[in-house]
Design an enzyme around this catalytic site. Structure first.
Site, short mmCIF file in Angstrom:
data_model
loop_
_atom_site.label_atom_id
_atom_site.label_comp_id
_atom_site.label_asym_id
_atom_site.label_seq_id
_atom_site.Cartn_x
_atom_site.Cartn_y
_atom_site.Cartn_z
N GLU A 253 -17.15 -10.33 1.67
CA GLU A 253 -17.85 -10.76 0.45
C GLU A 253 -18.86 -11.86 0.77
OE1 GLU A 253 -14.63 -10.72 1.18
OE2 GLU A 253 -13.36 -10.71 -0.60
N CYS B 206 -9.47 -12.63 -0.98
CA CYS B 206 -8.33 -13.46 -0.59
C CYS B 206 -8.23 -14.67 -1.50
CB CYS B 206 -8.41 -13.84 0.88
SG CYS B 206 -9.85 -14.81 1.35
N CYS C 135 -12.04 -16.45 -0.63
CA CYS C 135 -13.18 -15.70 -1.20
C CYS C 135 -13.06 -15.64 -2.72
CB CYS C 135 -13.22 -14.29 -0.64
SG CYS C 135 -13.55 -14.26 1.12
ZN LIG Z 1 -11.64 -13.65 2.05
#
Ligand SMILES: [Zn+2]
Length: 143
Positions: free
Chosen positions: A53, A76, A85
Site C-alpha cells: 500500500e 496490517c 499500513c
Molecule cells: Zn503493512
C-alpha cells in the site's frame, strides 16, 4: 462491479513480483485508481521497507482522497519493522479501499479493518477473494 474485480486481479498479478525478496512477509499487491484509471502500483518490498500500500502511495501524484485502493490483503494493524499500513490509511483517508481477503495473522485478523472503520475510511472486503487466496494463502502466517 466487473471493473473493480479487474483492478483487484491486476493487483494480484503485480503482487507476484514481490517474491522472493518480500519474504518472510506475504507478497501483497496494491493498485491505486483515480477516476477509473490506474495511477500507481506497489508490491511488498524487502523486510523493513514499504508494504504494498505504502509503496503504491509513495508513487501517487494525485490527491489520495480522490483515489480508490485495491489491495490483496487486509492492511496490517500493528507496527512491526514498518509502521502500520492501516493506521497510515486511516490518516490519509483514501476515497475507498477494496480488500480481497482478511489477514489470518493473529495480530491482524480484522484489526486492520477496525482501524479503517474507526477512522471512517470506507472499505469493501472479499472482492477477488478466491483468486487471491489461491495464490496468497500459503505465504500467510496463521499462528
Ligand atoms: Zn503493512
Amino acid at each position: 462491479m466487473k471493473e473493480n474485480l479487474a483492478f483487484m486481479l491486476l493487483a494480484l498479478e503485480y503482487s507476484s513480483l514481490a517474491l522472493p525478496l518480500c519474504r518472510p512477509n506475504p507478497p501483497v499487491g496494491c493498485v491505486i485508481v483515480h477516476k477509473g484509471k490506474v495511477v500507481a502500483k506497489g508490491f511488498t518490498q524487502s523486510p523493513g521497507h514499504h508494504h504494498a500500500e505504502i509503496e503504491a502511495i509513495s508513487k501517487l501524484t494525485v490527491p489520495i482522497s480522490e483515489c480508490e485502493l485495491f489491495v490483496t490483503l487486509e492492511p496490517c494493524s500493528f507496527q512491526g519493522r514498518t509502521p502500520s499500513c492501516a493506521r497510515i490509511l486511516a490518516k490519509m483517508k483514501p476515497k475507498h479501499v477494496y480488500i480481497a481477503m482478511k489477514d489470518p495473522h493473529p495480530r491482524n485478523r480484522g484489526a486492520g479493518l477496525s482501524i479503517l472503520k474507526s477512522a471512517g475510511v470506507n472499505y469493501t472486503l472479499g472482492i477477488g477473494e478466491k483468486d487471491v487466496n489461491d495464490f496468497l494463502s500459503s505465504y500467510l502466517q496463521t499462528s
